[in-house]
Design a protein around this motif. Structure first.
Motif, PDB file in Angstrom:
ATOM      1  N   ALA A   1      26.047   5.198  -1.267  1.00  0.00           N
ATOM      2  CA  ALA A   1      25.003   4.172  -1.220  1.00  0.00           C
ATOM      3  C   ALA A   1      23.900   4.573  -2.181  1.00  0.00           C
ATOM      4  O   ALA A   1      23.730   5.751  -2.490  1.00  0.00           O
ATOM      5  N   GLU A   2      23.177   3.593  -2.649  1.00  0.00           N
ATOM      6  CA  GLU A   2      22.039   3.858  -3.522  1.00  0.00           C
ATOM      7  C   GLU A   2      20.770   3.723  -2.704  1.00  0.00           C
ATOM      8  O   GLU A   2      20.557   2.707  -2.035  1.00  0.00           O
ATOM      9  N   ILE A   3      19.928   4.734  -2.741  1.00  0.00           N
ATOM     10  CA  ILE A   3      18.666   4.702  -2.000  1.00  0.00           C
ATOM     11  C   ILE A   3      17.673   3.844  -2.775  1.00  0.00           C
ATOM     12  O   ILE A   3      17.370   4.123  -3.939  1.00  0.00           O
ATOM     13  N   SER A   4      17.198   2.789  -2.127  1.00  0.00           N
ATOM     14  CA  SER A   4      16.230   1.923  -2.797  1.00  0.00           C
ATOM     15  C   SER A   4      14.803   2.415  -2.574  1.00  0.00           C
ATOM     16  O   SER A   4      13.949   2.255  -3.435  1.00  0.00           O
ATOM     17  N   CYS A   5      14.537   3.033  -1.413  1.00  0.00           N
ATOM     18  CA  CYS A   5      13.231   3.622  -1.159  1.00  0.00           C
ATOM     19  C   CYS A   5      13.278   4.419   0.136  1.00  0.00           C
ATOM     20  O   CYS A   5      14.162   4.230   0.960  1.00  0.00           O
ATOM     21  N   VAL A   6      12.317   5.316   0.287  1.00  0.00           N
ATOM     22  CA  VAL A   6      12.160   6.095   1.508  1.00  0.00           C
ATOM     23  C   VAL A   6      10.771   5.801   2.036  1.00  0.00           C
ATOM     24  O   VAL A   6       9.791   5.894   1.296  1.00  0.00           O
ATOM     25  N   LYS A   7      10.691   5.402   3.297  1.00  0.00           N
ATOM     26  CA  LYS A   7       9.402   5.081   3.905  1.00  0.00           C
ATOM     27  C   LYS A   7       9.191   5.925   5.148  1.00  0.00           C
ATOM     28  O   LYS A   7      10.120   6.151   5.907  1.00  0.00           O
ATOM     29  N   LYS A   8       7.962   6.373   5.325  1.00  0.00           N
ATOM     30  CA  LYS A   8       7.586   7.101   6.532  1.00  0.00           C
ATOM     31  C   LYS A   8       6.590   6.218   7.272  1.00  0.00           C
ATOM     32  O   LYS A   8       5.472   5.990   6.799  1.00  0.00           O
ATOM     33  N   LEU A   9       7.027   5.688   8.424  1.00  0.00           N
ATOM     34  CA  LEU A   9       6.230   4.727   9.177  1.00  0.00           C
ATOM     35  C   LEU A   9       6.169   5.106  10.650  1.00  0.00           C
ATOM     36  O   LEU A   9       7.019   5.848  11.143  1.00  0.00           O
ATOM     37  N   ALA A  10       5.209   4.533  11.345  1.00  0.00           N
ATOM     38  CA  ALA A  10       5.134   4.697  12.791  1.00  0.00           C
ATOM     39  C   ALA A  10       6.339   4.012  13.430  1.00  0.00           C
ATOM     40  O   ALA A  10       6.873   3.027  12.898  1.00  0.00           O
ATOM     41  N   ILE A  11       6.769   4.525  14.564  1.00  0.00           N
ATOM     42  CA  ILE A  11       7.960   4.005  15.231  1.00  0.00           C
ATOM     43  C   ILE A  11       7.855   2.503  15.490  1.00  0.00           C
ATOM     44  O   ILE A  11       8.810   1.760  15.244  1.00  0.00           O
ATOM     45  N   GLU A  12       6.734   2.041  15.975  1.00  0.00           N
ATOM     46  CA  GLU A  12       6.572   0.608  16.256  1.00  0.00           C
ATOM     47  C   GLU A  12       6.701  -0.235  14.990  1.00  0.00           C
ATOM     48  O   GLU A  12       7.271  -1.328  15.009  1.00  0.00           O
ATOM     49  N   GLU A  13       6.175   0.271  13.891  1.00  0.00           N
ATOM     50  CA  GLU A  13       6.274  -0.458  12.625  1.00  0.00           C
ATOM     51  C   GLU A  13       7.716  -0.480  12.119  1.00  0.00           C
ATOM     52  O   GLU A  13       8.197  -1.503  11.627  1.00  0.00           O
ATOM     53  N   ILE A  14       8.398   0.641  12.264  1.00  0.00           N
ATOM     54  CA  ILE A  14       9.816   0.691  11.876  1.00  0.00           C
ATOM     55  C   ILE A  14      10.596  -0.345  12.661  1.00  0.00           C
ATOM     56  O   ILE A  14      11.374  -1.110  12.103  1.00  0.00           O
ATOM     57  N   TRP A  15      10.384  -0.389  13.963  1.00  0.00           N
ATOM     58  CA  TRP A  15      11.132  -1.317  14.805  1.00  0.00           C
ATOM     59  C   TRP A  15      10.806  -2.769  14.450  1.00  0.00           C
ATOM     60  O   TRP A  15      11.691  -3.613  14.371  1.00  0.00           O
ATOM     61  N   ARG A  16       9.535  -3.046  14.213  1.00  0.00           N
ATOM     62  CA  ARG A  16       9.124  -4.410  13.865  1.00  0.00           C
ATOM     63  C   ARG A  16       9.781  -4.867  12.569  1.00  0.00           C
ATOM     64  O   ARG A  16      10.282  -5.985  12.465  1.00  0.00           O
ATOM     65  N   ARG A  17       9.813  -4.013  11.586  1.00  0.00           N
ATOM     66  CA  ARG A  17      10.351  -4.389  10.278  1.00  0.00           C
ATOM     67  C   ARG A  17      11.885  -4.367  10.192  1.00  0.00           C
ATOM     68  O   ARG A  17      12.479  -5.184   9.499  1.00  0.00           O
ATOM     69  N   TYR A  18      12.515  -3.384  10.848  1.00  0.00           N
ATOM     70  CA  TYR A  18      13.914  -3.109  10.549  1.00  0.00           C
ATOM     71  C   TYR A  18      14.886  -3.193  11.718  1.00  0.00           C
ATOM     72  O   TYR A  18      16.067  -2.898  11.542  1.00  0.00           O
ATOM     73  N   SER A  19      14.452  -3.606  12.873  1.00  0.00           N
ATOM     74  CA  SER A  19      15.358  -3.614  14.031  1.00  0.00           C
ATOM     75  C   SER A  19      16.596  -4.476  13.812  1.00  0.00           C
ATOM     76  O   SER A  19      17.678  -4.147  14.294  1.00  0.00           O
ATOM     77  N   ASP A  20      16.457  -5.550  13.065  1.00  0.00           N
ATOM     78  CA  ASP A  20      17.597  -6.454  12.870  1.00  0.00           C
ATOM     79  C   ASP A  20      18.633  -5.930  11.871  1.00  0.00           C
ATOM     80  O   ASP A  20      19.776  -6.360  11.890  1.00  0.00           O
ATOM     81  N   VAL A  21      18.263  -4.982  11.016  1.00  0.00           N
ATOM     82  CA  VAL A  21      19.206  -4.473  10.011  1.00  0.00           C
ATOM     83  C   VAL A  21      19.540  -3.001  10.193  1.00  0.00           C
ATOM     84  O   VAL A  21      20.344  -2.450   9.431  1.00  0.00           O
ATOM     85  N   ALA A  22      18.964  -2.347  11.209  1.00  0.00           N
ATOM     86  CA  ALA A  22      19.248  -0.932  11.450  1.00  0.00           C
ATOM     87  C   ALA A  22      20.467  -0.754  12.343  1.00  0.00           C
ATOM     88  O   ALA A  22      21.045   0.335  12.408  1.00  0.00           O
ATOM     89  N   CYS A  23      20.864  -1.799  13.048  1.00  0.00           N
ATOM     90  CA  CYS A  23      22.067  -1.789  13.888  1.00  0.00           C
ATOM     91  C   CYS A  23      22.045  -0.704  14.957  1.00  0.00           C
ATOM     92  O   CYS A  23      23.059  -0.035  15.187  1.00  0.00           O
ATOM     93  N   ILE A  24      20.880  -0.510  15.577  1.00  0.00           N
ATOM     94  CA  ILE A  24      20.774   0.445  16.678  1.00  0.00           C
ATOM     95  C   ILE A  24      20.023  -0.202  17.821  1.00  0.00           C
ATOM     96  O   ILE A  24      19.352  -1.211  17.640  1.00  0.00           O
ATOM     97  N   GLU A  25      20.142   0.416  18.992  1.00  0.00           N
ATOM     98  CA  GLU A  25      19.395  -0.061  20.147  1.00  0.00           C
ATOM     99  C   GLU A  25      18.024   0.605  20.143  1.00  0.00           C
ATOM    100  O   GLU A  25      17.864   1.716  19.642  1.00  0.00           O
ATOM    101  N   ARG A  26      17.062  -0.054  20.715  1.00  0.00           N
ATOM    102  CA  ARG A  26      15.691   0.456  20.719  1.00  0.00           C
ATOM    103  C   ARG A  26      15.580   1.833  21.392  1.00  0.00           C
ATOM    104  O   ARG A  26      14.845   2.689  20.917  1.00  0.00           O
ATOM    105  N   SER A  27      16.305   2.044  22.463  1.00  0.00           N
ATOM    106  CA  SER A  27      16.214   3.339  23.164  1.00  0.00           C
ATOM    107  C   SER A  27      16.657   4.483  22.271  1.00  0.00           C
ATOM    108  O   SER A  27      16.210   5.575  22.367  1.00  0.00           O
TER     109      SER A  27
END
Length: 76
Positions: free
Chosen positions: A50-76
């Protein structure tokens, strides 16, 4: 090299999973870096790249808000 469980590695390869969440990852990885995807046991094989497009360091809530639909994991 990214070690990923087989159930997630397959989703990366098909394009369903486009975000990988890591507790630790080198933030200085430049855009365009090639990451080899290693599927852990029982496959134990490199299954793609895979090609890395970017690396972001974010708060957990922000990560979940932005990426929950494409991360393919459960919140827990």
């Amino acid at each position: 090299m990214l070690s990923i469980r087989p159930k997630f590695g397959g989703r990366v390869i098909t394009g369903e999973k486009i975000v990988e969440l890591r507790r630790r990852f080198p933030a200085a990885a430049p855009k365009g870096t090639t990451a080899y995807i290693y599927s852990t046991s029982p496959e134990r094989a490199i299954i793609g790249v895979a090609e890395i497009s970017c690396v972001k360091k974010l708060a957990i809530e922000e990560i979940w808000r932005r990426y929950s639909d494409v991360a393919c994991i459960e919140r827990s």
